[in-house]
Design an enzyme around this catalytic site. Structure first.
Site, short mmCIF file in Angstrom:
data_model
loop_
_atom_site.label_atom_id
_atom_site.label_comp_id
_atom_site.label_asym_id
_atom_site.label_seq_id
_atom_site.Cartn_x
_atom_site.Cartn_y
_atom_site.Cartn_z
N CYS A 66 -3.04 10.05 -2.29
CA CYS A 66 -2.36 11.32 -1.98
C CYS A 66 -1.06 11.44 -2.77
CB CYS A 66 -2.11 11.43 -0.48
SG CYS A 66 -1.05 10.13 0.15
N ASP A 95 -5.20 0.09 11.35
CA ASP A 95 -3.92 0.73 11.09
C ASP A 95 -2.82 -0.24 11.55
OD1 ASP A 95 -3.13 3.87 10.42
OD2 ASP A 95 -1.54 2.77 11.46
N SER A 96 -1.64 -0.09 10.93
CA SER A 96 -0.56 -1.04 11.26
C SER A 96 0.27 -0.58 12.45
CB SER A 96 0.33 -1.23 10.04
OG SER A 96 0.79 0.02 9.59
N PHE A 106 -6.52 2.28 7.02
CA PHE A 106 -5.41 3.24 7.16
C PHE A 106 -5.93 4.43 8.00
CE2 PHE A 106 -5.17 1.22 2.95
CZ PHE A 106 -3.94 0.61 2.99
N1 SAH Z 1 -6.89 8.43 6.82
C1 SAH Z 1 -5.95 9.03 7.73
C2 SAH Z 1 -4.57 9.17 7.15
C3 SAH Z 1 -3.93 7.89 6.67
S1 SAH Z 1 -2.21 7.94 6.67
C4 SAH Z 1 -6.50 10.39 8.19
O1 SAH Z 1 -7.32 10.95 7.46
O2 SAH Z 1 -6.10 10.86 9.25
C5 SAH Z 1 -1.80 6.31 6.39
C6 SAH Z 1 -1.88 5.42 7.61
O3 SAH Z 1 -1.74 4.08 7.14
C7 SAH Z 1 -0.81 5.59 8.67
O4 SAH Z 1 -1.41 5.79 9.91
C8 SAH Z 1 0.00 4.30 8.65
O5 SAH Z 1 0.38 3.87 9.96
C9 SAH Z 1 -0.98 3.32 8.07
N2 SAH Z 1 -0.45 2.20 7.27
C10 SAH Z 1 0.54 2.21 6.35
N3 SAH Z 1 0.64 1.01 5.73
C11 SAH Z 1 -0.32 0.23 6.29
C12 SAH Z 1 -0.75 -1.12 6.07
N4 SAH Z 1 -0.16 -1.87 5.14
N5 SAH Z 1 -1.78 -1.59 6.79
C13 SAH Z 1 -2.37 -0.82 7.72
N6 SAH Z 1 -2.04 0.47 7.95
C14 SAH Z 1 -1.02 0.98 7.25
#
Ligand code: SAH
Length: 394
Positions: A338, A248-249, A226
């Site tokens: 979060c 990331d997705s 993520f």
């Molecule tokens: N760790 C990051 C914030 C994460 S926010 C930081 O510190 O900047 C969550 C992220 O997860 C988003 O970018 C979203 O696009 C991604 N996301 C949501 N569901 C997902 C999934 N099932 N698989 C991969 N990425 C995902």
């Protein structure tokens, strides 16, 4: 001044300086109170309790401005904003950081107002009826006290609807050519898109954790799940991580991550940006018998309400167990939630359950929280939403 009277005994939380009055605590109100109008709150015995903003559509019917009988006017907001800025001066070294939260709603005694600084641009959220009513005054003061080049509004958070307010986005002051701002953090630079990015553009709440993760990263293979625009990955690379895999997705988000790695001159052979679903990718990596030295799990908010807590807990446990199985011996797992509704106790239990199911022993090395500029006052623990644990594989 319009008046709100509480039911007998319902002043208890106010006497403990908690700034919310729920609709069920209210016995009677004057007629025709407008959205966000200032009201005086009295106990059933007719004792003055506080002055607040009325929100006729919200379960949180009044948010307290102050516990003294003071006027709510421009001068009140000037003083509150000054004091919020002074707190940031005491916790942020602005030679190293030019992006952080300036005003954190209830914990800065300004319920419903969020202001984040991204270099010389401010991004605001007005998420309560009271904050919305005073918007113009607040903008005037921010311009006078901070002299930003621009102020952008990102009041597109869902919570606004509970206050009977429509989502809005747009320029409030000044001009910028594009939504992209470059911020500095510990000698690193990040591109932030304040028009389209998550929250107000960047996960400023993880700033102190980026530094902590960076300190553990030297020589490590890192899996950053993520990843968003690469925050943790870049911090790890800056301290000579061996290799970083970001997952990331979203294509759009990974494009910014790619640009952020380039901006910080991180050699291409040091990182991989992978568009995938974390749930299935972790299973795939496990089937390929891949291993990492340091794994980060920082998923989006899984818990939207109390009813989804069980389902969300299963989601957390699933990815945490898989990540545990992908760790080398002595490997480190940073796992975050979060969701405000996820208590630290429940989160610890989920991690303990995941370790049992993974069949691996872990030791707790550190507990992590949101950065201190995302202020939490003792009277309003609801401000604390981000929690994390660092565990080490035996
Ligand atoms: N760790 C990051 C914030 C994460 S926010 C930081 O510190 O900047 C969550 C992220 O997860 C988003 O970018 C979203 O696009 C991604 N996301 C949501 N569901 C997902 C999934 N099932 N698989 C991969 N990425 C995902």
């Amino acid at each position: 001044m319009k008046k709100v009277v509480l039911h007998k005994g319902r002043e208890k939380s106010l006497l403990r300086k908690h700034p919310w009055i729920f609709s069920g605590a209210i016995n009677s109100t004057d007629d025709n109170i407008e959205l966000g109008e200032t009201v005086h709150i009295f106990s059933a015995n007719n004792n003055f309790l506080c002055v607040g903003a009325y929100s006729p559509h919200s379960q949180i019917r009044v948010r307290v401005w102050d516990f003294n009988q003071i006027d709510i006017n421009k001068n009140f907001f000037e003083e509150r904003i000054k004091s919020a800025l002074n707190f940031r001066k005491s916790v942020i070294d602005d030679k190293k950081y030019n992006a952080y939260r300036l005003i954190n709603s209830e914990s800065d005694s300004l319920p419903g107002l969020i202001v984040d600084k991204y270099n010389d641009v401010l991004v605001c959220q007005f998420i309560s009826a009271g904050a919305e009513r005073w918007k113009q005054t607040i903008i005037e003061i921010l311009v006078e006290q901070l002299e930003p080049t621009a102020i952008y509004e990102r009041s597109d958070a869902d919570v606004r609807q509970k206050e009977g307010l429509k989502p809005v986005k747009g320029m409030l002051f000044g001009k910028i050519d594009s939504g992209e701002v470059i911020i500095q953090e510990d000698n690193l630079s990040y591109i932030v898109n304040i028009f389209t990015g998550h929250k107000t553009g960047f996960y400023l709440d993880q700033r102190e954790n980026r530094k902590i993760i960076s300190e553990y990263s030297k020589g490590k293979t890192v899996l950053n799940c993520f990843s968003y625009t690469g925050g943790f990955g870049i911090a790890a690379a800056a301290n000579q991580a061996e290799h970083i895999t970001n997952i990331d997705s979203s294509d759009e988000i990974l494009t910014i991550a790619e640009r952020n790695f380039q901006l910080n001159k991180i050699p291409e052979n040091k990182f991989t940006n992978l568009k995938a679903d974390v749930f299935s990718e972790l299973r795939k990596l496990k089937s390929e018998d891949r291993k990492f030295d340091l794994i980060i799990l920082d998923p989006p908010k899984f818990v939207e309400g109390k009813s989804s807590l069980n389902k969300a807990s299963r989601g957390y446990k699933d990815i945490i167990m898989l990540a545990m199985q992908l760790l080398n011996e002595n490997g480190l797992l940073f796992t975050f939630s979060c969701s405000g509704l996820m208590t630290p106790e429940l989160f610890n239990k989920i991690i303990a359950d995941a370790a049992i199911d993974a069949g691996i022993n872990f030791s707790i090395i550190d507990r992590l929280w949101q950065s201190t500029d995302h202020r939490v006052t003792t009277c309003f623990p609801e401000s604390l939403y981000l929690k994390g644990l660092l565990v080490k594989r035996d």
